[in-house]
Design a protein around this motif. Structure first.
Motif, mmCIF file in Angstrom:
data_model
loop_
_atom_site.group_PDB
_atom_site.id
_atom_site.type_symbol
_atom_site.label_atom_id
_atom_site.label_comp_id
_atom_site.label_asym_id
_atom_site.label_seq_id
_atom_site.Cartn_x
_atom_site.Cartn_y
_atom_site.Cartn_z
ATOM 1 N N SER A 3 7.611 -1.875 2.746
ATOM 2 C CA SER A 3 6.156 -1.850 2.617
ATOM 3 C C SER A 3 5.683 -0.509 2.095
ATOM 4 C CB SER A 3 5.518 -2.124 3.980
ATOM 5 O OG SER A 3 5.827 -1.079 4.902
ATOM 6 N N ALA A 4 4.420 -0.476 1.678
ATOM 7 C CA ALA A 4 3.792 0.772 1.235
ATOM 8 C C ALA A 4 3.364 1.590 2.446
ATOM 9 C CB ALA A 4 2.592 0.468 0.351
ATOM 10 N N PRO A 5 3.333 2.933 2.332
ATOM 11 C CA PRO A 5 2.932 3.771 3.460
ATOM 12 C C PRO A 5 1.524 3.457 3.944
ATOM 13 C CG PRO A 5 3.964 5.101 1.742
ATOM 14 C CD PRO A 5 3.760 3.730 1.169
ATOM 15 N N GLY A 6 1.395 3.419 5.258
ATOM 16 C CA GLY A 6 0.076 3.293 5.869
ATOM 17 C C GLY A 6 -0.546 1.918 5.841
ATOM 18 N N THR A 7 0.145 0.926 5.303
ATOM 19 C CA THR A 7 -0.448 -0.411 5.202
ATOM 20 C C THR A 7 -0.251 -1.245 6.461
ATOM 21 O OG1 THR A 7 1.570 -1.342 4.237
ATOM 22 C CG2 THR A 7 -0.079 -0.446 2.720
ATOM 23 N N GLY A 8 0.769 -0.919 7.237
ATOM 24 C CA GLY A 8 1.106 -1.754 8.377
ATOM 25 C C GLY A 8 1.805 -3.046 7.993
ATOM 26 N N ASP A 9 2.167 -3.173 6.712
ATOM 27 C CA ASP A 9 2.879 -4.371 6.269
ATOM 28 C C ASP A 9 4.329 -4.318 6.734
ATOM 29 O OD1 ASP A 9 0.614 -5.264 4.989
ATOM 30 O OD2 ASP A 9 1.193 -4.460 3.034
ATOM 31 N N LYS A 59 4.852 4.728 9.852
ATOM 32 C CA LYS A 59 4.046 4.766 8.638
ATOM 33 C C LYS A 59 4.509 3.734 7.617
ATOM 34 C CE LYS A 59 2.929 9.700 9.057
ATOM 35 N NZ LYS A 59 3.058 11.041 8.411
ATOM 36 N N VAL A 60 5.816 3.499 7.577
ATOM 37 C CA VAL A 60 6.369 2.498 6.662
ATOM 38 C C VAL A 60 7.373 1.649 7.419
ATOM 39 C CG1 VAL A 60 6.107 3.948 4.603
ATOM 40 C CG2 VAL A 60 8.255 4.004 5.888
ATOM 41 N N SER A 61 7.668 0.488 6.857
ATOM 42 C CA SER A 61 8.739 -0.355 7.381
ATOM 43 C C SER A 61 9.611 -0.749 6.193
ATOM 44 C CB SER A 61 8.179 -1.590 8.084
ATOM 45 O OG SER A 61 7.543 -1.226 9.288
ATOM 46 N N ARG A 62 10.805 -0.212 6.154
ATOM 47 C CA ARG A 62 11.694 -0.415 5.007
ATOM 48 C C ARG A 62 13.038 -0.962 5.476
ATOM 49 N NH1 ARG A 62 9.881 3.302 0.666
ATOM 50 N NH2 ARG A 62 7.659 2.805 0.570
ATOM 51 N N MET A 63 13.434 -2.108 4.930
ATOM 52 C CA MET A 63 14.818 -2.548 5.051
ATOM 53 C C MET A 63 15.581 -1.747 3.997
ATOM 54 S SD MET A 63 14.665 -5.067 7.338
ATOM 55 C CE MET A 63 13.578 -6.349 8.000
ATOM 56 N N ARG A 64 16.280 -0.692 4.429
ATOM 57 C CA ARG A 64 16.751 0.330 3.497
ATOM 58 C C ARG A 64 18.127 0.043 2.905
ATOM 59 N NH1 ARG A 64 18.303 2.884 0.151
ATOM 60 N NH2 ARG A 64 18.023 5.080 -0.378
ATOM 61 N N ASP A 65 19.034 -0.505 3.694
ATOM 62 C CA ASP A 65 20.375 -0.788 3.183
ATOM 63 C C ASP A 65 21.023 -1.816 4.087
ATOM 64 O OD1 ASP A 65 22.535 -0.452 1.387
ATOM 65 O OD2 ASP A 65 23.564 0.844 2.806
#
Length: 432
Positions: free
Chosen positions: A113-119, A146-152
């Motif tokens: 997600s984008a920073p600060g969106t809560g997505d 601030k972000v939620s990333r499935m990174r690897d």
């Protein structure tokens, strides 16, 4: 839940379609001609490359994140053709990889997600149909940062049940998790959670030779782009036995975003290789260069052996393969600005590796690279996204020397980050 129509984009322009719009082919442009004695390359390849991207569009004179993007490159009729897929649910694809799911073979995508969106961040599974690729959400979550990333992520039989499970890393709340297939979908288990922590990399292997896969991850403090101190470590989990976090590489006031688990010495056991990032001084000069450190199963966490030093501050891709067909694996390190390096381990596992510069004129923030044998001739080729030059390149070793060809040139100056490259069969390439 299945998505139907998503943006499929060709390099000729933007369009909304379920089936995709194929771009005009890009002829392979050779930078150095191959020796005349070499056999002609095939005109078609059944396997291509998928690139996981973040892209930016300009609004009000400022770049803002666009939809997450996959680009597929495949050799057809002697030319590299590109098709693309975009997902408006996310702003970045960090990785795409082939996975055999309950409904057949498809693509896993790790997105954020984008920073600060809560997505939420998304893990999706894409399968082919009459209308192109459609997606099922396997896991979507926002962990409160601030972000939620499935990174690897990596895929392996983590639980010894004969089925592939998924191990994945996230940020910015330091979640490491597994997804295990069950009768009605996937069972999600969090192995770890650390607030304000980025986990960039997952590797799976067996360092102790007991036949039980271990999961390795790289938690660190949040990113600092100025080269100042960012602490981190490499940790291990063993999902099959329930073993939780164990620190296997204590990096002190340094950290790593890239690790490699591979059996390079041929003894039947994997080793852990850690690309320790450099430090910049107050005057913006490099004080501590990148170190590649080796760890065996019995190596103390503070005693990794330095096998290579690169005069750069970042090295975020290590990829292993056999570039010359001699049956021994080499490693390519894709550094931030110093170029591509071929690293050859010797017979002594404790000795320094031989480092040879492949291409000084190759660079990128991530500098995604992949050694793989697409043409199935028994020798690996090197595929690299040189984002600084807006090109995707292919290297083959001919007469003992690397030969570079450009297989894709970006048609515009839109800012992009290529986060990963992976092989993909033609059955999963839109429009193939």
């Amino acid at each position: 839940m299945r998505g139907r129509c998503l943006l499929l984009v060709g390099i000729a322009g933007w369009g909304l379609s379920c089936g995709g719009e194929e771009a005009a082919p890009t002829k392979a442009r050779e930078v150095a001609p191959p020796p005349a004695a070499e056999a002609a390359p095939p005109a078609d390849l059944d396997t291509g490359i998928v690139l996981a991207l973040a892209q930016f569009v300009t609004e009000g004179g400022k770049p803002i994140p666009g939809p997450a993007r996959l680009e597929f490159l495949q050799l057809r009729d002697g030319a590299w053709r590109m098709t693309a897929l975009e997902d408006p649910d996310s702003v970045v694809f960090h990785k795409a990889m082939v996975f055999e799911g309950p409904s057949g073979e498809g693509l896993l995508t790790f997105a954020g997600s984008a920073p600060g969106t809560g997505d939420p961040g998304h893990l999706k599974f894409w399968t082919p149909g009459d209308d192109g690729l459609s997606a099922e959400v396997l896991w979507a979550n926002h962990w409160g940062g601030k972000v939620s990333r499935m990174r690897d992520g990596e895929v392996a039989d983590l639980f010894g049940d004969g089925r592939d499970s998924i191990a994945l890393a996230t940020h910015d709340q330091g979640v490491v998790a597994t997804l295990r297939p069950v009768a009605d979908g996937f069972e999600v288990s969090e192995l770890d959670r650390q607030p304000d922590t980025f986990v960039h990399e997952i590797e799976v292997g067996d360092l102790d030779g007991d036949g039980i896969p271990e999961v390795y991850a790289t938690p660190s403090e949040p990113n600092r782009l100025d080269g100042s101190v960012q602490r981190g470590e490499v940790v291990r989990y063993v999902p099959a036995t329930g073993e939780g976090r164990v620190v296997v590489a204590d990096l002190g006031d340094r950290h790593a975003k890239e690790i490699l688990v591979e059996d390079l010495d041929g003894d039947g056991r994997d080793e852990l290789y850690v690309a320790v990032e450099g430090h910049m001084g107050a005057d913006k000069r490099l004080e501590d260069p990148v170190e590649i450190r080796r760890y065996d199963a019995d190596t103390p966490a503070d005693a990794g052996r330095v096998v290579a030093i690169l005069r750069d501050r970042l090295t975020r891709f290590l990829t292993a393969g056999d570039v010359d067909g001699d049956g021994r694996k080499e490693v390519v390190a894709a550094a931030f600005s110093s170029g591509l390096w071929l690293l050859r381990p010797g017979s002594d596992p404790d000795a320094k590796w031989k480092a040879t510069l492949i291409d000084r004129n190759s660079a990128g923030f991530e500098h995604a690279a992949l050694l793989t044998d697409l043409d199935e001739d028994g020798v690996d080729e090197l595929y690299v996204a040189s984002d600084k030059h807006k090109e995707v390149r292919r290297y083959t070793w001919q007469g003992g020397k690397p030969v570079r060809e450009v297989i894709y040139e970006r048609p515009d100056d839109r800012p992009i980050f290529t986060w990963n490259l992976m092989p993909v069969p033609s059955s999963l390439i839109p429009g193939s």
